[in-house]
Write a protein that holds these residues in place. Structure first.
Motif, mmCIF file in Angstrom:
data_model
loop_
_atom_site.group_PDB
_atom_site.id
_atom_site.type_symbol
_atom_site.label_atom_id
_atom_site.label_comp_id
_atom_site.label_asym_id
_atom_site.label_seq_id
_atom_site.Cartn_x
_atom_site.Cartn_y
_atom_site.Cartn_z
ATOM 1 N N UNK A 92 6.942 31.745 22.711
ATOM 2 C CA UNK A 92 5.727 31.050 23.155
ATOM 3 C C UNK A 92 4.457 31.855 22.855
ATOM 4 N N UNK A 93 4.603 33.104 22.436
ATOM 5 C CA UNK A 93 3.436 33.934 22.134
ATOM 6 C C UNK A 93 2.746 33.463 20.852
ATOM 7 N N UNK A 94 1.434 33.498 20.873
ATOM 8 C CA UNK A 94 0.669 33.170 19.672
ATOM 9 C C UNK A 94 0.533 34.428 18.805
ATOM 10 N N UNK A 95 0.770 34.319 17.495
ATOM 11 C CA UNK A 95 0.693 35.493 16.605
ATOM 12 C C UNK A 95 -0.751 35.866 16.268
ATOM 13 N N UNK A 96 -1.490 36.319 17.258
ATOM 14 C CA UNK A 96 -2.904 36.658 17.072
ATOM 15 C C UNK A 96 -3.076 38.081 16.543
ATOM 16 N N UNK A 112 11.360 49.600 19.932
ATOM 17 C CA UNK A 112 12.068 48.619 19.103
ATOM 18 C C UNK A 112 11.534 47.233 19.419
ATOM 19 N N UNK A 113 11.077 46.532 18.393
ATOM 20 C CA UNK A 113 10.454 45.222 18.565
ATOM 21 C C UNK A 113 11.398 44.131 18.053
ATOM 22 N N UNK A 114 11.532 43.071 18.833
ATOM 23 C CA UNK A 114 12.363 41.931 18.437
ATOM 24 C C UNK A 114 11.556 40.639 18.559
ATOM 25 N N UNK A 115 11.722 39.756 17.591
ATOM 26 C CA UNK A 115 11.141 38.415 17.664
ATOM 27 C C UNK A 115 12.200 37.478 18.216
ATOM 28 N N UNK A 116 11.914 36.850 19.356
ATOM 29 C CA UNK A 116 12.899 36.016 20.041
ATOM 30 C C UNK A 116 12.792 34.567 19.594
ATOM 31 N N UNK A 125 4.207 36.677 9.329
ATOM 32 C CA UNK A 125 4.477 37.613 8.225
ATOM 33 C C UNK A 125 3.901 39.013 8.476
ATOM 34 N N UNK A 126 2.673 39.157 8.990
ATOM 35 C CA UNK A 126 2.140 40.513 9.220
ATOM 36 C C UNK A 126 2.923 41.311 10.259
ATOM 37 N N UNK A 127 3.729 40.613 11.080
ATOM 38 C CA UNK A 127 4.487 41.305 12.129
ATOM 39 C C UNK A 127 5.793 41.916 11.599
ATOM 40 N N UNK A 128 6.256 41.435 10.454
ATOM 41 C CA UNK A 128 7.580 41.825 9.974
ATOM 42 C C UNK A 128 7.731 43.324 9.716
#
Length: 410
Positions: A92-96, A112-116, A125-128
Motif C-alpha cells: 500500500x506504500x506509494x513509491x515516492x 535487509x529490505x523486502x518488497x511485499x 525500479x529505483x528501489x531495486x
C-alpha cells in the motif's frame, strides 16, 4: 482495554528449512487499529513483541515485519536490530522520492529490505538496487508471470519469495522457476498420495506419550516401554550419557529416566515422537507440532475442566500426523491407543479439546476473527493467551536445542 496479538508464519528455503518468520501483529479481530495511529501501533507492538520476546519469538531466525509508509520514512526500523530484521515495504506504500531516500539510507546501514506483495510498476525500479527480497503472492501474480519477472530482474541479485504456497506441487513449480524462499501452508498437507506403514516403534512412542501426559509419571511403565524397543532404548541411554552433567555412566533405563526428571523427560519423549517420522519433512513441521502441543496444554490449564492437561498436549502434537506420514489423519488416529477425547478433537474438532485445537490453528494463521470467537466461547483471557503463545514458542526452542545437542553427538 485494547489487546495486541502476535502470530508467526514460517518462511522456508529450498531445502524446506526455516530461515525466518513473518511476524503478524494486530490489536483485535478486525485486523485493524481503529483507535490508534498505525505508526504508533507498529512502534508499540514491535517494542512489546519483537524486543520483549525477541529470542523466544524467532530465535536465531530472521523476523519479517511489515512497516507502513510513515514508519519507513521516519526510519522506525532502525530502532531495532538489523542482523535478523527484514524490513517489509507494504504494497500500500506509494513509491515516492521520500520513501526512496529512507529505503536507501536503511539499506546502506545494513538493513535487509523486502518488497511485499510485489506487482511490477516502473515507479519501483529505483528501489531495486536497495532491495534484497521480493515477495510475490502467487494467488495474485501467477507463476507463469512470476517466471518472466524473475528472469528480467536476475541481474539485480534479488531473492524471490513465493507467498501463499498451499500445495507441494506449487512449491515444486515455484522452486523450478527461480523462487528460493517460500511462505504458506504447503508443508502441513500430505505431499504424496501413498501409504506408509507406522513402525512399531512409533506405536510405542504413542504409549510413552500417554504416560507422560499423566500428572504423576509411572516410571516403571516407562521403563517397560523403553525396554521393548531397541531404537528407543539406545536413544535414551545415548542422550543421557552424553550430558555434561552426568558424573557416572547410566546403565539402566529406570536410572536414566529418573535422572532426566519429569520436565526434561517429557521434552525428550516429545522430541523422539516427532522425529520418529519421515526425514524429508520441513523442520518447521516438527517444531509446529511441538509448539501446538505445548500451546494446547497451556490453554487447557486455564479452563475449568476435568480434562487432564496432558490430553491437550497430545491433541496438539498429533494434529499434524497426516502431514508427517502422508496418510489421512482419521486412519492414523484409528490405529493409535489414545484417549477418545483426543480422537474426537483431531478428527471432527469436537469438545473442548476440539475448540482448543481450532483456536491454536486460528492463532497460527492470524485469523483473529476466529481467535476472538473461540476465545469468548472458552472464556479465556487475552493477556494469558498471548503469553501462552510466547511460552509455547520458547518451550519449543528449548526442546529443539536438546535435539541439536543430540544430533551433534550422533
Amino acid at each position: 482495554m485494547k489487546y495486541s496479538y502476535i502470530a508467526r508464519q514460517p518462511i522456508l528455503d529450498i531445502q524446506q528449512k526455516t530461515v525466518g518468520y513473518e511476524l503478524l501483529f494486530r490489536d483485535g479481530p478486525n485486523n485493524t487499529f481503529p483507535d490508534i495511529d498505525p505508526d504508533i501501533a507498529t512502534n508499540r507492538l514491535l517494542s512489546e513483541h519483537f524486543l520483549a520476546t525477541h529470542y523466544s519469538t524467532i530465535g536465531d531466525k530472521l523476523g519479517f515485519v511489515n512497516f507502513p509508509y510513515q514508519s519507513l520514512v521516519n526510519l522506525v526500523p532502525t530502532l531495532f536490530p538489523k542482523d535478523n530484521l527484514v524490513v517489509e515495504i507494504l504494497e500500500s506504500c506509494e513509491p515516492t522520492q521520500e520513501l526512496l531516500f529512507a529505503i536507501k539510507k536503511m539499506a546502506n546501514a545494513g538493513y535487509t529490505i523486502a518488497l511485499d506483495d510485489f506487482i511490477p510498476k516502473k515507479e519501483w525500479l529505483p528501489f531495486l538496487p536497495y532491495t534484497s527480497i521480493i515477495k510475490i503472492d502467487i494467488r495474485q501474480f501467477p507463476l507463469d508471470k512470476a517466471k518472466a519477472l524473475i528472469e528480467k530482474l536476475r541481474p539485480h541479485d534479488i531473492t524471490f519469495l513465493a507467498e501463499k504456497v498451499e500445495t507441494y506441487e506449487e512449491f515444486e513449480q515455484a522452486k523450478s522457476i527461480g523462487f528460493t524462499q517460500f511462505q504458506g501452508y504447503f508443508f502441513s498437507k500430505p505431499q504424496l498420495i501413498r501409504r506408509k506403514q507406522i513402525k512399531p516403534s512409533f506405536l510405542t512412542v504413542v504409549q510413552l506419550c500417554k504416560e507422560i501426559s499423566n500428572p504423576d509419571i509411572n516410571y516403571d511403565e516407562l521403563e517397560r516401554l523403553f525396554s521393548v524397543d531397541v531404537t528407543l532404548s539406545y536413544k535414551l541411554l545415548t542422550f543421557v550419557n552424553s550430558s555434561y552433567l552426568i558424573r557416572a555412566e547410566i546403565k539402566s533405563f529406570k536410572q536414566a529416566l529418573v535422572y532426566l526428571g519429569d520436565d526434561r523427560l517429557r521434552k525428550f519423549i516429545s522430541l523422539v515422537a516427532i522425529t520418529s517420522t519421515q526425514d524429508d519433512k520441513p523442520d518447521s513441521l516438527y517444531s509446529l507440532s511441538i509448539q501446538r502441543a505445548r500451546f494446547c496444554e497451556l490453554i487447557l490449564q486455564d479452563l475449568d475442566s476435568n480434562i487432564e492437561d496432558g490430553l491437550g498436549f497430545l491433541t496438539g502434537m498429533f494434529s499434524l500426523l497426516d502431514s508427517l506420514f502422508d496418510q489421512p489423519l482419521e486412519e492414523l488416529v484409528h490405529k493409535m491407543p489414545i484417549n477418545n477425547l483426543v480422537k474426537s478433537a483431531l478428527v471432527i474438532k469436537q469438545g473442548k479439546l476440539g475448540d482448543i485445537l481450532c483456536l491454536v490453528k486460528a492463532y497460527e494463521s492470524a485469523d483473529w476473527c476466529s481467535v476472538i470467537a473461540i476465545r469468548d466461547k472458552l472464556r479465556l483471557n487475552d493477556d494469558r493467551l498471548a503469553k501462552h503463545y510466547d511460552d509455547a514458542i520458547k518451550w519449543t526452542e528449548d526442546l529443539l536445542t536438546i535435539e541439536s545437542e543430540y544430533h551433534a553427538l550422533a
